[in-house]
Design an enzyme around this catalytic site. Structure first.
Site, PDB file in Angstrom:
ATOM      1  N   HIS A   1      38.237  42.651  48.422  1.00  0.00           N
ATOM      2  CA  HIS A   1      38.908  41.842  48.558  1.00  0.00           C
ATOM      3  C   HIS A   1      40.618  41.751  49.122  1.00  0.00           C
ATOM      4  CE1 HIS A   1      40.834  42.614  45.094  1.00  0.00           C
ATOM      5  NE2 HIS A   1      41.429  42.455  45.430  1.00  0.00           N
TER       6      HIS A   1
ATOM      7  N   ASP B   1      40.232  46.367  42.786  1.00  0.00           N
ATOM      8  CA  ASP B   1      41.126  46.754  42.457  1.00  0.00           C
ATOM      9  C   ASP B   1      40.887  48.230  41.916  1.00  0.00           C
ATOM     10  OD1 ASP B   1      42.684  44.517  42.779  1.00  0.00           O
ATOM     11  OD2 ASP B   1      41.838  42.985  41.298  1.00  0.00           O
TER      12      ASP B   1
ATOM     13  N   HIS C   1      40.424  45.238  49.503  1.00  0.00           N
ATOM     14  CA  HIS C   1      40.289  46.850  48.174  1.00  0.00           C
ATOM     15  C   HIS C   1      39.605  46.334  47.287  1.00  0.00           C
ATOM     16  CE1 HIS C   1      43.733  44.059  47.111  1.00  0.00           C
ATOM     17  NE2 HIS C   1      43.665  44.662  45.934  1.00  0.00           N
TER      18      HIS C   1
ATOM     19  N   ARG D   1      47.396  37.472  36.638  1.00  0.00           N
ATOM     20  CA  ARG D   1      46.540  38.415  37.090  1.00  0.00           C
ATOM     21  C   ARG D   1      46.459  39.111  35.856  1.00  0.00           C
ATOM     22  NH1 ARG D   1      46.257  44.297  38.257  1.00  0.00           N
ATOM     23  NH2 ARG D   1      44.876  44.595  40.269  1.00  0.00           N
TER      24      ARG D   1
END
Ligand code: SIN
Length: 296
Positions: free
Chosen positions: A260, A104, A102, A275
């Site tokens: 990723h 993000d 995907h 994150r």
């Protein structure tokens, strides 16, 4: 590109570079400019041995722009800009967060330009993150395929992982992370299939198997043939790199030209990372870019 303040060592011939000779808690303007240049050149950059507190990571993130908006996942109580990406040792056979290819939050009107991930508690083996270079994915298509897809629009949505129906994340009750499944995840947004990178001017494929539902004007099943072909092409080994995490490693990737996924091969061990994302702009396709050029 010549760097004076940092050392930049590519980790493959196509994507990813490790940056050394820098303390991310202590950066001057010239070093930040060079990190940004390396990030633009290599699509994803990695740093080792950076013992950052959450505040340090937030400061590092803010050197590159505003924080992105984090939907559908409960953020850290004291830090609404930070998601703790965690899978506990006893979460055996559960699907991990970010475990499918995907880009993000591509379902947002203006998806985050970059994501920053900092390793906190890394298993002794497994849990690597794999990245794919979506510039190369586009550039290596045949001229005929480029002509077909250049004007296409794709429909993105958060429905598959975060909607109210069956989720690709599997069991909706997770121990380690709170996922907020809602009707809002069914909203659809249009983005060009081919996006012009706003900083490099290069074309990149901007579709992914998690959030891209279909092509505009086609049913999901009609779209599937073209999209599947693009997905399979995008993740050919030659366009990818794989990052082996350690505690205090940091990765920063460009969501505008990378996909990723996190590998889920560490059952029995805990994996935890912090994150943050950096706000991006609304993707612009070749057609619009042309109109913009003409107007200018
Ligand atoms: C993500 O997709 O944001 C998380 C990736 C990872 O955990 O390696």
């Amino acid at each position: 590109m010549e760097y004076n303040r940092i050392n930049v060592m590519p980790i493959t011939g196509t994507i990813g570079a490790e940056i050394t000779g820098v303390d991310l808690r202590n950066l001057d303007a010239e070093t930040i400019t060079e990190i940004r240049a390396a990030f633009l050149e290599h699509v994803v950059v990695f740093f080792r041995d950076q013992p950052l507190s959450i505040e340090d990571q937030k400061t590092f993130t803010s050197h590159f722009g505003d924080f992105g908006t984090e939907p559908f996942v409960k953020t850290m109580t004291e830090h609404p800009e930070v998601i703790a990406v965690v899978k506990e040792a006893d979460e055996i056979n559960s699907i991990n967060f970010g475990g499918h290819w995907h880009s993000d939050w591509s379902f947002q009107e203006a998806p985050p330009m970059a994501t920053i991930l900092h390793g906190q508690d890394i298993p002794p083996y497994g849990g690597d993150t794999v990245f794919a270079n979506m510039y190369l994915a586009y550039e290596t298509l045949s001229a005929g395929m480029k002509e077909i897809i250049d004007p296409l629009i794709a429909i993105h949505s958060a429905r598959r992982p975060y909607g109210t129906g069956k989720s690709i994340l599997g069991n909706k009750k997770r121990k380690s992370m709170t996922i907020i499944h809602s009707e809002e995840a069914h909203a659809e947004i249009e983005h060009p299939v081919v996006r012009i990178h706003p900083e490099t001017g290069r074309k990149a494929l901007f579709v992914n198997p998690v959030y891209t539902l279909r092509l505009k004007g086609m049913s999901e099943s009609d779209s599937r043939e073209i999209l599947e072909k693009l997905f399979q092409h995008s993740v050919k080994e030659i366009f990818t790199c794989r990052f082996r995490w350690r505690n205090n490693s940091l990765a920063m990737w460009d969501n505008r030209c990378a996909m990723h996924l996190a590998l889920n091969d560490y059952d029995g061990f805990r994996r935890a990372l912090h994150r943050t994302t950096i706000a991006g702009d609304r993707p612009v396709g070749p057609e619009k870019a042309l109109v913009r050029e003409n107007v200018a």
